[in-house]
Design a protein around this motif. Structure first.
Motif, PDB file in Angstrom:
ATOM      1  N   PHE A  83       0.691  -1.377  -0.201  1.00  0.00           N
ATOM      2  CA  PHE A  83       0.129  -0.375  -0.248  1.00  0.00           C
ATOM      3  C   PHE A  83       0.952   0.865   0.063  1.00  0.00           C
ATOM      4  CE2 PHE A  83      -2.998  -3.612   1.605  1.00  0.00           C
ATOM      5  CZ  PHE A  83      -3.610  -3.449   1.058  1.00  0.00           C
ATOM      6  N   THR A  84       2.052   1.276   0.649  1.00  0.00           N
ATOM      7  CA  THR A  84       2.400   2.252   0.202  1.00  0.00           C
ATOM      8  C   THR A  84       3.810   2.586  -0.578  1.00  0.00           C
ATOM      9  OG1 THR A  84       4.523   1.616   1.815  1.00  0.00           O
ATOM     10  CG2 THR A  84       2.652   2.739   3.442  1.00  0.00           C
ATOM     11  N   HIS A  85       4.198   1.140  -1.476  1.00  0.00           N
ATOM     12  CA  HIS A  85       5.029   2.070  -2.826  1.00  0.00           C
ATOM     13  C   HIS A  85       6.432   1.069  -2.533  1.00  0.00           C
ATOM     14  CE1 HIS A  85       1.975   1.844  -5.571  1.00  0.00           C
ATOM     15  NE2 HIS A  85       1.323   0.690  -5.208  1.00  0.00           N
ATOM     16  N   ARG A  86       6.995   1.493  -0.878  1.00  0.00           N
ATOM     17  CA  ARG A  86       8.232   2.036  -0.170  1.00  0.00           C
ATOM     18  C   ARG A  86       9.167   0.457  -0.712  1.00  0.00           C
ATOM     19  NH1 ARG A  86       8.541   6.407   2.605  1.00  0.00           N
ATOM     20  NH2 ARG A  86      10.805   5.310   2.942  1.00  0.00           N
ATOM     21  N   LEU A  87      10.216   0.965  -1.222  1.00  0.00           N
ATOM     22  CA  LEU A  87      11.017  -0.676  -0.764  1.00  0.00           C
ATOM     23  C   LEU A  87      11.540  -1.429   0.942  1.00  0.00           C
ATOM     24  CD1 LEU A  87      12.850  -1.935  -3.361  1.00  0.00           C
ATOM     25  CD2 LEU A  87      14.542  -0.417  -2.673  1.00  0.00           C
ATOM     26  N   ILE A  88      10.892  -2.173   0.186  1.00  0.00           N
ATOM     27  CA  ILE A  88      11.745  -2.988   1.479  1.00  0.00           C
ATOM     28  C   ILE A  88      13.051  -3.753   1.282  1.00  0.00           C
ATOM     29  CG2 ILE A  88      11.083  -5.613   2.621  1.00  0.00           C
ATOM     30  CD1 ILE A  88       8.468  -4.820   1.563  1.00  0.00           C
ATOM     31  N   ASP A  89      13.805  -4.996  -0.262  1.00  0.00           N
ATOM     32  CA  ASP A  89      15.050  -5.137  -0.485  1.00  0.00           C
ATOM     33  C   ASP A  89      14.821  -5.060  -1.445  1.00  0.00           C
ATOM     34  OD1 ASP A  89      13.055  -7.845  -0.463  1.00  0.00           O
ATOM     35  OD2 ASP A  89      13.587  -8.312   1.126  1.00  0.00           O
ATOM     36  N   GLN A  90      16.548  -5.617  -1.690  1.00  0.00           N
ATOM     37  CA  GLN A  90      16.542  -6.213  -3.453  1.00  0.00           C
ATOM     38  C   GLN A  90      17.597  -7.322  -3.151  1.00  0.00           C
ATOM     39  OE1 GLN A  90      17.345  -3.203  -6.385  1.00  0.00           O
ATOM     40  NE2 GLN A  90      18.890  -4.087  -6.745  1.00  0.00           N
ATOM     41  N   THR A  91      17.418  -7.972  -4.160  1.00  0.00           N
ATOM     42  CA  THR A  91      17.725  -9.639  -4.296  1.00  0.00           C
ATOM     43  C   THR A  91      18.055  -9.635  -5.828  1.00  0.00           C
ATOM     44  OG1 THR A  91      16.062  -9.987  -2.903  1.00  0.00           O
ATOM     45  CG2 THR A  91      17.887 -11.974  -4.409  1.00  0.00           C
ATOM     46  N   GLU A  92      19.747 -10.082  -5.933  1.00  0.00           N
ATOM     47  CA  GLU A  92      20.227 -11.087  -6.783  1.00  0.00           C
ATOM     48  C   GLU A  92      19.921 -11.262  -7.918  1.00  0.00           C
ATOM     49  OE1 GLU A  92      24.775 -10.456  -9.168  1.00  0.00           O
ATOM     50  OE2 GLU A  92      24.329 -10.408  -6.521  1.00  0.00           O
ATOM     51  N   LEU A  93      19.688 -11.273  -9.036  1.00  0.00           N
ATOM     52  CA  LEU A  93      18.416 -13.417 -10.054  1.00  0.00           C
ATOM     53  C   LEU A  93      19.996 -13.210 -10.720  1.00  0.00           C
ATOM     54  CD1 LEU A  93      15.439 -11.721 -11.283  1.00  0.00           C
ATOM     55  CD2 LEU A  93      16.213 -13.776  -9.278  1.00  0.00           C
ATOM     56  N   PHE A  94      19.946 -13.898 -11.284  1.00  0.00           N
ATOM     57  CA  PHE A  94      21.134 -15.036 -12.339  1.00  0.00           C
ATOM     58  C   PHE A  94      20.338 -15.696 -13.389  1.00  0.00           C
ATOM     59  CE2 PHE A  94      23.454 -14.689  -7.693  1.00  0.00           C
ATOM     60  CZ  PHE A  94      24.301 -14.046  -8.014  1.00  0.00           C
ATOM     61  N   LEU A  95      19.581 -15.070 -14.994  1.00  0.00           N
ATOM     62  CA  LEU A  95      19.155 -15.182 -15.574  1.00  0.00           C
ATOM     63  C   LEU A  95      19.440 -15.541 -16.161  1.00  0.00           C
ATOM     64  CD1 LEU A  95      15.588 -14.426 -14.097  1.00  0.00           C
ATOM     65  CD2 LEU A  95      16.684 -16.413 -13.647  1.00  0.00           C
ATOM     66  N   PRO A  96      19.597 -16.205 -17.121  1.00  0.00           N
ATOM     67  CA  PRO A  96      20.179 -16.151 -18.721  1.00  0.00           C
ATOM     68  C   PRO A  96      19.928 -14.701 -19.452  1.00  0.00           C
ATOM     69  CG  PRO A  96      18.837 -18.438 -19.051  1.00  0.00           C
ATOM     70  CD  PRO A  96      19.100 -17.976 -17.379  1.00  0.00           C
ATOM     71  N   PRO A  97      19.849 -14.217 -20.173  1.00  0.00           N
ATOM     72  CA  PRO A  97      19.889 -13.071 -20.790  1.00  0.00           C
ATOM     73  C   PRO A  97      18.320 -13.998 -22.036  1.00  0.00           C
ATOM     74  CG  PRO A  97      21.851 -13.428 -22.263  1.00  0.00           C
ATOM     75  CD  PRO A  97      21.562 -14.608 -20.619  1.00  0.00           C
ATOM     76  N   ILE A  98      17.374 -12.605 -22.431  1.00  0.00           N
ATOM     77  CA  ILE A  98      16.585 -13.032 -23.122  1.00  0.00           C
ATOM     78  C   ILE A  98      16.558 -12.906 -24.799  1.00  0.00           C
ATOM     79  CG2 ILE A  98      14.036 -13.320 -24.024  1.00  0.00           C
ATOM     80  CD1 ILE A  98      14.356 -15.593 -21.818  1.00  0.00           C
ATOM     81  N   ASN A  99      16.964 -13.590 -25.686  1.00  0.00           N
ATOM     82  CA  ASN A  99      16.746 -12.269 -26.774  1.00  0.00           C
ATOM     83  C   ASN A  99      15.761 -12.298 -27.449  1.00  0.00           C
ATOM     84  OD1 ASN A  99      19.789 -11.898 -26.580  1.00  0.00           O
ATOM     85  ND2 ASN A  99      20.002 -14.068 -27.335  1.00  0.00           N
ATOM     86  N   LEU A 100      15.694 -11.348 -28.150  1.00  0.00           N
ATOM     87  CA  LEU A 100      14.490 -10.997 -29.354  1.00  0.00           C
ATOM     88  C   LEU A 100      15.210 -10.674 -30.249  1.00  0.00           C
ATOM     89  CD1 LEU A 100      10.787 -10.613 -30.256  1.00  0.00           C
ATOM     90  CD2 LEU A 100      11.398  -8.728 -28.523  1.00  0.00           C
ATOM     91  N   HIS A 101      14.820 -11.518 -31.556  1.00  0.00           N
ATOM     92  CA  HIS A 101      15.369 -11.053 -33.043  1.00  0.00           C
ATOM     93  C   HIS A 101      13.390 -10.167 -33.543  1.00  0.00           C
ATOM     94  CE1 HIS A 101      18.933 -13.261 -32.304  1.00  0.00           C
ATOM     95  NE2 HIS A 101      18.249 -14.365 -32.127  1.00  0.00           N
ATOM     96  N   THR A 102      14.139  -8.889 -33.920  1.00  0.00           N
ATOM     97  CA  THR A 102      12.947  -8.681 -34.380  1.00  0.00           C
ATOM     98  C   THR A 102      13.123  -7.419 -35.543  1.00  0.00           C
ATOM     99  OG1 THR A 102      11.008  -7.221 -34.147  1.00  0.00           O
ATOM    100  CG2 THR A 102      13.219  -6.859 -32.612  1.00  0.00           C
ATOM    101  N   VAL A 103      12.530  -6.505 -35.777  1.00  0.00           N
ATOM    102  CA  VAL A 103      12.623  -5.586 -36.312  1.00  0.00           C
ATOM    103  C   VAL A 103      12.985  -3.862 -35.870  1.00  0.00           C
ATOM    104  CG1 VAL A 103      12.500  -4.243 -38.980  1.00  0.00           C
ATOM    105  CG2 VAL A 103      11.952  -6.645 -38.678  1.00  0.00           C
ATOM    106  N   ALA A 104      13.161  -3.243 -36.183  1.00  0.00           N
ATOM    107  CA  ALA A 104      13.818  -2.202 -35.500  1.00  0.00           C
ATOM    108  C   ALA A 104      13.635  -1.008 -36.723  1.00  0.00           C
ATOM    109  CB  ALA A 104      14.783  -1.806 -34.789  1.00  0.00           C
ATOM    110  N   THR A 105      13.187   0.246 -36.579  1.00  0.00           N
ATOM    111  CA  THR A 105      13.729   1.577 -37.271  1.00  0.00           C
ATOM    112  C   THR A 105      14.400   2.714 -36.181  1.00  0.00           C
ATOM    113  OG1 THR A 105      12.389   3.463 -38.588  1.00  0.00           O
ATOM    114  CG2 THR A 105      11.288   2.358 -37.009  1.00  0.00           C
ATOM    115  N   TRP A 106      14.473   3.410 -36.653  1.00  0.00           N
ATOM    116  CA  TRP A 106      15.824   4.233 -36.378  1.00  0.00           C
ATOM    117  C   TRP A 106      16.215   5.851 -36.616  1.00  0.00           C
ATOM    118  CZ3 TRP A 106      17.980   0.609 -38.527  1.00  0.00           C
ATOM    119  CH2 TRP A 106      18.921   0.578 -38.682  1.00  0.00           C
ATOM    120  N   VAL A 107      15.956   6.832 -36.047  1.00  0.00           N
ATOM    121  CA  VAL A 107      17.045   8.370 -36.692  1.00  0.00           C
ATOM    122  C   VAL A 107      17.553   8.713 -35.425  1.00  0.00           C
ATOM    123  CG1 VAL A 107      15.660   9.277 -36.397  1.00  0.00           C
ATOM    124  CG2 VAL A 107      16.537  10.266 -37.969  1.00  0.00           C
TER     125      VAL A 107
END
Length: 563
Positions: free
Chosen positions: A436-460
């Protein structure tokens, strides 16, 4: 036949922030200046319009002390929807609340049940959630209850938008702009059938596009149906399509006129996977084994497991998402599979220690097995929620696309480029917050493999002069670049039928030492792309102008932004 329908626009009112919240806001602001990365704690609060892959559109703030949005804020669109849904249930009105994401549907269900607990506890069983991820048997059960009238209300994603007869409904609630006019009318068409009068209510988020329609309702109701983005040569979609097509009729080399140039690599992959094979006996080989299967044989036929067992391969293909690889969420107490989630979204929801919601109930993830793609959970009632922390890197890999979109007549010329790209997401930690307060309690490190998304991008590319101008005006150009990218994401649905879950952007300049130039980049969130990025490339100049107009016309003058 349909009866008379009223369509209402509901903009959550602005609520002044209490003095004590202003003090906490100033304290929080000083904390953020000391540690900018901690700003994600506010973005990842539970009651937010969270996309399936983690981007946040609106920070909810109803009844939440310690708000950091400034001197004014709007009531939460999520809670407003829950209040309306609870009111409809109390008045015996059969209602469907459309939500843009799975998490939003669970939140609306949870908050509505909480409201009904004290007002109308006898109706708690009469509402549930409906979304992708539930088992087919579970979804059929919900559909039957809804059709029979046993269910009064359902909080649903667009999984309930098409293809199902849900009987006679009275009210449709729409939590946020769904992304296209066609989707809005399709969802609204779920109510008022068989000559009954009906009501549809669009509840706005704080996002620029939602607020634009609140201020300009004629622009909403006068808009024509949108031009949809479509990429028939998406590799993942094409492979599934080809297996089904080969089941109906053998594939031949000349079929490129139907399936495009990607027919050749797709059929070769399917041949090696034994999903396609040579024709029946009696057809002679056209070449040696080194040749492409389409040249080696006169044609290719479906040889998938389903077809060998006498069934159609279409029955094994999901129509709700491109990604067919999924993680299962299993209740350890009953050994029942209670939910499924696509692999590319899995680590956003499930990791050891995370809290996930299913049918309004909360579960704690005890164990996550990467090999079997299984998350073991058990039901809990805890006063906190969890949010993952991620690093995202976007690499343009290049490669010619099988189609081109040129700048359309009447639109501004652009130097934008479009190419294949890889979006690597690495979930590095998770945080726990008080509910209800959205105050941070703690943070825990994760050890997970990266997720790669092969897609299409546009940029300038952003010219150095623009960076220098921002610095001369006293602005942090990295933050300005981040804001400009999100402005483009918000304006894009005005020109292409898509939602913020279909397209993402590069969020800031995470590595100033990188040799590449600063850029405004949009990418397709779906594997292989579904045509959004190429269409956006053709409109990039127009999108930039529209984004500038959207920002400059905003009446909000507070430095903290819109309420």
């Amino acid at each position: 036949p349909r009866g008379r329908k009223a369509f209402c626009l509901w903009n959550p009112p602005v609520k002044p922030t209490p003095i004590r919240d202003e003090v906490r806001s100033k304290r929080r602001k000083s904390d953020l200046q000391a540690d900018p990365s901690s700003s994600a704690a506010d973005k990842d609060a539970e009651a937010t319009n969270v996309e399936e892959d983690g981007d946040v559109v609106e920070a909810s703030s109803v009844h939440q002390p310690g708000d950091v949005r400034g001197k004014t804020r709007r009531y939460s669109a999520i809670m407003e929807t829950a209040y309306l849904l609870a009111e409809c249930v109390q008045h015996n009105l059969r209602t469907i609340a459309f939500c843009k994401t799975r998490k939003l549907s669970e939140l609306v269900l949870k908050y509505t049940r909480h409201l009904l607990q004290s007002r109308c506890p006898g109706r708690l069983h009469a509402l549930c959630a409906y979304r992708a991820g539930y088992s087919p048997a579970h979804r059929r059960s919900i559909e039957t209850r809804l059709f029979s009238g046993d269910l009064l209300a359902v909080a649903a994603t667009n999984a309930l938008e098409l293809g199902l007869d849900v009987g006679t409904l009275d009210v449709s609630l729409h939590l946020g702009w769904p992304g296209s006019v066609a989707s809005l009318w399709q969802q609204g068409g779920r109510v008022g059938r068989r000559g009954r009068e009906a009501l549809s209510i669009l509840i706005a988020f704080n996002g620029p596009l939602d607020q634009y329609f609140m201020q300009n309702p004629k622009q909403l109701f006068a808009r024509p149906l949108d031009a949809h983005a479509l990429d028939p040569e998406n590799p993942d979609l094409l492979r599934q399509h080809l297996v089904c097509a080969a089941y109906e009729h053998p594939l031949r080399p000349e079929d490129t006129k139907f399936f495009g140039s990607e027919l050749w690599p797709a059929t070769q992959d399917l041949f090696h996977d034994a999903a396609l094979g040579g024709p029946p006996r009696g057809v002679q080989l056209q070449g040696d084994e080194e040749q492409h299967p389409l040249r080696r044989f006169a044609c290719l036929v479906c040889t998938s497991t389903a077809s060998r067992n006498g069934g159609s391969p279409a029955a094994a293909i999901g129509i709700r998402c491109i990604d067919q690889v999924r993680y299962q969420i299993v209740n350890e107490e009953t050994q029942e599979v209670i939910d499924e989630i696509e692999e590319r979204k899995a680590f956003y929801v499930v990791y050891e220690g995370s809290i996930c919601m299913i049918q309004g109930s909360t579960y704690l993830v005890d164990k996550l097995c990467l090999e079997t793609r299984r998350a073991s959970v058990h039901p809990v009632n805890v006063p906190y929620f969890t949010s993952s922390v991620k690093d995202v890197t976007i690499s343009v890999t290049g490669g010619a696309l099988g189609y081109k979109y040129t700048t359309q007549a009447g639109h501004t010329h652009t130097t934008a480029q479009v190419a294949k790209a890889t979006v690597a997401t690495h979930y590095t930690a998770f945080r726990r917050f008080w509910q209800f307060t959205h105050r941070l309690i703690d943070q825990t490190e994760l050890f997970l493999p990266p997720i790669n998304l092969h897609t299409v991008a546009t940029w300038v590319r952003v010219p150095p002069a623009a960076i220098q101008h921002a610095q001369d005006e006293g602005h942090r150009w990295q933050a300005s670049l981040h804001a400009a990218n999100h402005a483009l994401v918000n304006i894009l649905p005005l020109y292409i039928a898509c939602s913020s879950s279909d397209v993402g952007c590069e969020c800031g300049w995470t590595n100033p030492a990188c040799a590449r130039s600063p850029r405004l980049l949009l990418f397709d969130r779906h594997p292989g792309g579904v045509g959004v990025a190429p269409r956006a490339r053709a409109l990039f100049g127009t999108l930039l102008q529209a984004a500038i107009e959207l920002v400059t016309c905003c009446p909000c003058k507070d430095a903290s932004g819109c309420p």
